[in-house]
Design a protein around this motif. Structure first.
Motif, PDB file in Angstrom:
ATOM      1  N   ASN A 117       0.823  -1.200   0.000  1.00 27.42           N
ATOM      2  CA  ASN A 117       0.000   0.000   0.000  1.00 27.42           C
ATOM      3  C   ASN A 117       0.865   1.260   0.000  1.00 27.42           C
ATOM      4  OD1 ASN A 117      -3.058  -0.842   0.577  1.00 27.42           O
ATOM      5  ND2 ASN A 117      -1.700  -2.238   1.666  1.00 27.42           N
ATOM      6  N   LEU A 118       0.500   2.204  -0.848  1.00 32.15           N
ATOM      7  CA  LEU A 118       1.262   3.436  -0.995  1.00 32.15           C
ATOM      8  C   LEU A 118       0.843   4.465   0.059  1.00 32.15           C
ATOM      9  CD1 LEU A 118       1.177   3.478  -4.876  1.00 32.15           C
ATOM     10  CD2 LEU A 118       3.257   3.363  -3.495  1.00 32.15           C
TER      11      LEU A 118
ATOM     12  N   ARG B 258       1.644   0.446   4.381  1.00 32.60           N
ATOM     13  CA  ARG B 258       1.555  -0.795   5.141  1.00 32.60           C
ATOM     14  C   ARG B 258       1.481  -1.976   4.183  1.00 32.60           C
ATOM     15  NH1 ARG B 258      -3.719   1.113   8.042  1.00 32.60           N
ATOM     16  NH2 ARG B 258      -2.591   3.043   7.595  1.00 32.60           N
ATOM     17  N   LEU B 259       1.832  -3.152   4.707  1.00 33.60           N
ATOM     18  CA  LEU B 259       1.629  -4.407   3.997  1.00 33.60           C
ATOM     19  C   LEU B 259       0.397  -5.059   4.595  1.00 33.60           C
ATOM     20  CD1 LEU B 259       2.928  -6.416   1.909  1.00 33.60           C
ATOM     21  CD2 LEU B 259       3.877  -7.599   3.902  1.00 33.60           C
ATOM     22  N   ARG B 260      -0.528  -5.441   3.738  1.00 40.38           N
ATOM     23  CA  ARG B 260      -1.786  -6.025   4.205  1.00 40.38           C
ATOM     24  C   ARG B 260      -1.864  -7.476   3.755  1.00 40.38           C
ATOM     25  NH1 ARG B 260      -5.028  -1.929   3.123  1.00 40.38           N
ATOM     26  NH2 ARG B 260      -5.594  -1.334   5.248  1.00 40.38           N
TER      27      ARG B 260
ATOM     28  N   LEU C 117       4.728   1.683   0.015  1.00 47.70           N
ATOM     29  CA  LEU C 117       5.105   0.373  -0.501  1.00 47.70           C
ATOM     30  C   LEU C 117       4.465   0.190  -1.873  1.00 47.70           C
ATOM     31  CD1 LEU C 117       4.649  -1.821   2.709  1.00 47.70           C
ATOM     32  CD2 LEU C 117       6.642  -0.469   1.996  1.00 47.70           C
ATOM     33  N   ARG C 118       5.305  -0.011  -2.884  1.00 50.49           N
ATOM     34  CA  ARG C 118       4.820  -0.088  -4.267  1.00 50.49           C
ATOM     35  C   ARG C 118       4.521  -1.516  -4.707  1.00 50.49           C
ATOM     36  NH1 ARG C 118       2.338   2.841  -7.968  1.00 50.49           N
ATOM     37  NH2 ARG C 118       3.737   4.611  -7.621  1.00 50.49           N
ATOM     38  N   ALA C 119       5.339  -2.469  -4.306  1.00 49.47           N
ATOM     39  CA  ALA C 119       5.181  -3.827  -4.829  1.00 49.47           C
ATOM     40  C   ALA C 119       5.578  -4.841  -3.768  1.00 49.47           C
ATOM     41  CB  ALA C 119       6.028  -4.025  -6.086  1.00 49.47           C
ATOM     42  N   VAL C 120       4.989  -6.033  -3.879  1.00 44.20           N
ATOM     43  CA  VAL C 120       5.410  -7.188  -3.105  1.00 44.20           C
ATOM     44  C   VAL C 120       5.401  -8.385  -4.042  1.00 44.20           C
ATOM     45  CG1 VAL C 120       3.043  -7.535  -2.244  1.00 44.20           C
ATOM     46  CG2 VAL C 120       4.966  -8.623  -1.071  1.00 44.20           C
TER      47      VAL C 120
ATOM     48  N   ILE D 290       9.656  -6.804  -0.708  1.00 46.19           N
ATOM     49  CA  ILE D 290       8.799  -5.623  -0.658  1.00 46.19           C
ATOM     50  C   ILE D 290       9.589  -4.442  -1.208  1.00 46.19           C
ATOM     51  CG2 ILE D 290       7.453  -4.110   0.833  1.00 46.19           C
ATOM     52  CD1 ILE D 290       7.466  -6.473   2.891  1.00 46.19           C
ATOM     53  N   LEU D 291       8.987  -3.701  -2.129  1.00 39.98           N
ATOM     54  CA  LEU D 291       9.643  -2.563  -2.769  1.00 39.98           C
ATOM     55  C   LEU D 291       9.060  -1.269  -2.211  1.00 39.98           C
ATOM     56  CD1 LEU D 291      11.641  -1.750  -5.061  1.00 39.98           C
ATOM     57  CD2 LEU D 291       9.677  -1.758  -6.606  1.00 39.98           C
ATOM     58  N   THR D 292       9.914  -0.444  -1.570  1.00 38.26           N
ATOM     59  CA  THR D 292       9.447   0.846  -1.094  1.00 38.26           C
ATOM     60  C   THR D 292       9.415   1.849  -2.244  1.00 38.26           C
ATOM     61  OG1 THR D 292      11.594   1.814  -0.473  1.00 38.26           O
ATOM     62  CG2 THR D 292      10.531   0.346   1.130  1.00 38.26           C
ATOM     63  N   ASN D 293       8.655   2.943  -2.054  1.00 34.93           N
ATOM     64  CA  ASN D 293       8.467   3.919  -3.135  1.00 34.93           C
ATOM     65  C   ASN D 293       8.354   5.323  -2.540  1.00 34.93           C
ATOM     66  OD1 ASN D 293       6.036   4.410  -5.810  1.00 34.93           O
ATOM     67  ND2 ASN D 293       8.219   4.763  -5.798  1.00 34.93           N
TER      68      ASN D 293
END
Length: 368
Positions: free
Chosen positions: A303-304, A308-310, A331-334, A344-347
């Motif tokens: 989630n941007l 958070r990661l859901r 967070l852009r991608a998982v 997990i890719l931060t953005n």
């Protein structure tokens, strides 16, 4: 050859699809967003915040506006939206630019977006001025010695804008390439089966329309989408997608061939048989769901805005658990890495986040 294949099918399908457009509900006029049904007063999704015992391992730092991760063997390849670079991540975390994708010309949310790797090709979705394109490139070498061959255009003419470009690429268990497209700021495109905007598209790996697509001669697999940015499949073949809402509800949907997901007439759950309701919806301040992955019977959503990661269990898709809330920024991608861990890719360096030292990063955690 690639250009003629893609454009020929799109134009040839237009007349056939015109007659089908009426089967999918109404469409908004022009670029204006129509009035939407009044939402309930509070979100309908039970959410459990959780502090995981596992601190993420840092795989790489120093990425600039990264958008997607794909793996060439065990080597992570990362797309950078603004630089149009493909970055290879070495085992020690060092970064090497292995290619710069030609023709990328984006603004706002446009640029080099989703990538996928399959059968010695890298596939890329990117903005090129007035259109978004999907191209593929032969892959040679391994690790930081990976190189891209000559570009092959699979599909052009996807609507492009300063926002709502979609951009996720993923191969399904059927071996077909799926691409998410946004409405590019003109909401009426989502209900228009003649337009490639506001859709999930399905094509063969060489860019042809599969014979079993739900609309004959058309790339369209599902429609009525505002801006899908996550695609993943469960072990049983079920397809799931995350979608950005406008001001009220972001969504997690189960995707059905030929399904109409309601935008712009509907945002969130409509309880209207003409449209497919989301499995879950979240207030936009808590979500902006981008990339998703499925592992161990759970859907993981990066989630941007919600930072958070859901986790959503496939066995209870009306529930969710949250991890790392506000700890690592946007967070852009998982994705599921070859070792089974989640990457997990931060953005935070895209102009909308607050970069921390080392941003942007790839983080690694076991399945939570």
């Amino acid at each position: 050859m690639w250009n003629s294949i893609a454009s020929g099918v799109t134009v040839g399908a237009a007349a056939a699809m015109f007659g089908m457009a009426g089967c999918g509900g109404g469409s908004g006029g022009g670029g204006a967003t129509p009035a939407l049904p009044a939402p309930p007063a509070t979100p309908t999704t039970p959410t459990t915040p959780t502090t995981p015992s596992t601190t993420p391992t840092v795989v790489a730092t120093g990425l600039r506006a990264p958008w997607a991760i794909a793996f060439n063997g065990v080597t992570p390849l990362v797309s950078e939206r603004d630089s149009a670079r493909i970055m290879a991540v070495a085992a020690d975390g060092s970064l090497s630019a292995i290619a710069t994708i030609a023709g990328v010309n984006g603004s706002g949310e446009g640029g080099l977006l989703g990538i996928a790797v399959r059968d010695a090709y890298l596939y890329a979705y990117f903005s090129a001025g007035a259109e978004n394109r999907i191209e593929r490139y032969p892959l040679t070498g391994q690790g930081i010695n990976t190189r891209l061959g000559t570009a092959q255009l699979l599909l052009g003419g996807i609507p492009s804008g300063s926002n709502h470009n979609g951009g996720r690429l993923a191969f399904g268990p059927d071996g077909m390439l799926y691409a998410s497209t946004g409405d590019a700021g003109t909401s009426s495109r989502a209900q228009d089966l003649r337009s490639l905007g506001g859709k999930i598209l399905r094509m063969t790996p060489d860019g042809r329309v599969p014979a079993d697509n739900p609309f004959s001669g058309s790339y369209v697999y599902s429609y009525g989408h505002r801006n899908v940015q996550g695609l993943a499949w469960a072990a049983d073949g079920g397809m799931y997608a995350s979608e950005f809402g406008q001001n009220t509800w972001d969504e997690l949907n189960q995707i059905k061939a030929g399904g109409n997901y309601g935008w712009p007439t509907v945002e969130g759950k409509a309880n209207n048989a003409s449209y497919i309701d989301p499995l879950q919806q979240w207030a936009t301040a808590d979500a902006s769901p981008s990339g998703i992955a499925i592992s161990g019977g759970n859907i993981y959503i990066a989630n941007l805005r919600g930072e958070r990661l859901r986790k959503v269990p496939l066995s209870a898709t009306a529930t969710s658990t949250e991890f790392y809330v506000k700890q690592y920024g946007r967070l852009r991608a998982v994705v599921v890495a070859p070792d089974g861990r989640l990457n997990i890719l931060t953005n935070n360096t895209d102009g909308r986040g607050t970069p921390q030292p080392g941003d942007d990063r790839i983080l690694s955690v076991p399945a939570l």
